[in-house]
Design a protein around this motif. Structure first.
Motif, PDB file in Angstrom:
ATOM      1  N   ASP A 116       0.697  -1.286  -0.106  1.00 45.94           N
ATOM      2  CA  ASP A 116      -0.052   0.035  -0.060  1.00 45.94           C
ATOM      3  C   ASP A 116       0.780   1.360   0.049  1.00 45.94           C
ATOM      4  OD1 ASP A 116      -2.938  -1.031   0.502  1.00 45.94           O
ATOM      5  OD2 ASP A 116      -1.731  -2.204   1.903  1.00 45.94           O
ATOM      6  N   ALA A 203     -11.412   0.509   4.793  1.00 47.41           N
ATOM      7  CA  ALA A 203     -10.733   1.285   3.553  1.00 47.41           C
ATOM      8  C   ALA A 203      -9.945   0.285   2.750  1.00 47.41           C
ATOM      9  CB  ALA A 203      -9.831   2.072   4.471  1.00 47.41           C
ATOM     10  N   LYS A 204      -9.059  -0.610   3.269  1.00 49.39           N
ATOM     11  CA  LYS A 204      -8.366  -1.431   2.410  1.00 49.39           C
ATOM     12  C   LYS A 204      -9.029  -2.397   1.538  1.00 49.39           C
ATOM     13  CE  LYS A 204      -4.719  -3.671   1.083  1.00 49.39           C
ATOM     14  NZ  LYS A 204      -3.675  -4.514   1.869  1.00 49.39           N
ATOM     15  N   ILE A 207     -10.519  -0.035  -1.256  1.00 50.74           N
ATOM     16  CA  ILE A 207      -9.722   0.525  -2.366  1.00 50.74           C
ATOM     17  C   ILE A 207      -9.205  -0.779  -3.310  1.00 50.74           C
ATOM     18  CG2 ILE A 207      -7.386   1.221  -2.561  1.00 50.74           C
ATOM     19  CD1 ILE A 207      -7.555   2.760   0.027  1.00 50.74           C
ATOM     20  N   ASN A 208      -9.223  -1.733  -2.746  1.00 48.62           N
ATOM     21  CA  ASN A 208      -8.834  -2.995  -3.588  1.00 48.62           C
ATOM     22  C   ASN A 208     -10.044  -3.288  -4.314  1.00 48.62           C
ATOM     23  OD1 ASN A 208      -6.473  -3.497  -2.410  1.00 48.62           O
ATOM     24  ND2 ASN A 208      -7.016  -5.232  -1.322  1.00 48.62           N
ATOM     25  N   ASP A 211      -9.757  -1.355  -7.569  1.00 47.44           N
ATOM     26  CA  ASP A 211      -8.654  -1.458  -8.433  1.00 47.44           C
ATOM     27  C   ASP A 211      -8.915  -1.792  -9.779  1.00 47.44           C
ATOM     28  OD1 ASP A 211      -6.153  -1.963  -9.417  1.00 47.44           O
ATOM     29  OD2 ASP A 211      -5.343  -2.310  -7.264  1.00 47.44           O
TER      30      ASP A 211
END
Length: 247
Positions: A116, A203-204, A207-208, A211
């Motif tokens: 990240d 959040a992780k 965001i993934n 992608d």
């Protein structure tokens, strides 16, 4: 020697790679790394993982001598192990900060390209010497570090980019003197870990989820050409020159 996990600060898990002399990981090493990163991410007390390495370089990719000795069994194992290790970084439930010193080559690009954030020492260099090793792969991850045309030029030539150059492209968060690398990586990790852990994990995932590239599938597609090169005998021909004078 191997992969170790420690807790230098509250909320931070430090996963360290140590395979002397150049951190070229054997098959078992890639799987051990994947397991360590996934375990750290699953720990509810961890809010950020720092991926680091001992020695003069961060990572020199796969152990080619193991492949030369064990043949296709080691090749298949290395391909599967790399895929799992790279995916473990990308899919880690918490953010991953990579602390990179010296050389970051081959499989090292797969790791940091899926991280990240990256903090690098001033002597860090990044590259994919795959064509000189009878392999293909990790262009997926190099493309996350530099623009497309630069990625292609670096890939086809085997040249390396410096930490300063990657910082200029926005893929390296900070470049510091080598002695300051551990503290700089922990500083960024600490800033991340200060956030609410539950929200960080959301959040992780978010965001993934946005992608544009499915990194696991894209990398496995690349690996198909590595198998083709091996089945044709081309890869063996190139690998047989590895480490020999004048090669």
């Amino acid at each position: 020697m191997g992969v170790s996990t420690s807790s230098p600060e509250k909320g931070i898990s430090l996963v360290t790679i140590d395979f002397p002399p150049v951190n070229a990981l054997p098959v078992a090493g890639w799987f051990a790394l994947a397991e360590a990163v996934r375990a750290a991410g699953r720990d509810p007390g961890v809010r950020c993982v720092v991926l680091a390495a001992e020695g003069r370089g961060f990572n020199a990719g796969v152990d080619i001598k193991e492949i030369q000795t064990a043949g296709r069994r080691a090749l298949i194992g290395a391909n599967q192990g790399c895929a799992e290790a790279f995916a473990s970084v990308y899919e880690c439930e918490t953010p991953v900060v990579a602390a990179v010193q010296g050389f970051c080559l081959g499989g090292g690009i797969g790791l940091v390209g899926n991280a990240d954030a990256i903090v690098a020492s001033e002597d860090a260099t990044f590259g994919l010497p795959e064509l000189d090793r009878g392999a293909l792969g990790a262009a997926t991850h190099l493309a996350r570090l530099v623009p497309q045309h630069l990625m292609r030029a670096l890939y086809f030539t085997g040249r390396r980019a410096t930490a300063a150059e990657l910082h200029g492209h926005g893929s390296v968060w900070r470049v510091v003197p080598r002695a300051d690398l551990p503290s700089a990586a922990l500083e960024l990790a600490g800033e991340i870990a200060a956030k609410d852990g539950r929200l960080l994990r959301m959040a992780k995932s978010a965001i993934n989820g946005i992608d544009p590239v499915d990194v696991r599938r894209s990398y496995r597609f690349e690996q198909g050409f590595t198998f083709e090169a091996n089945l044709s005998g081309l890869a063996d021909h190139i690998r047989d020159t590895f480490g020999k004078e004048g090669a």
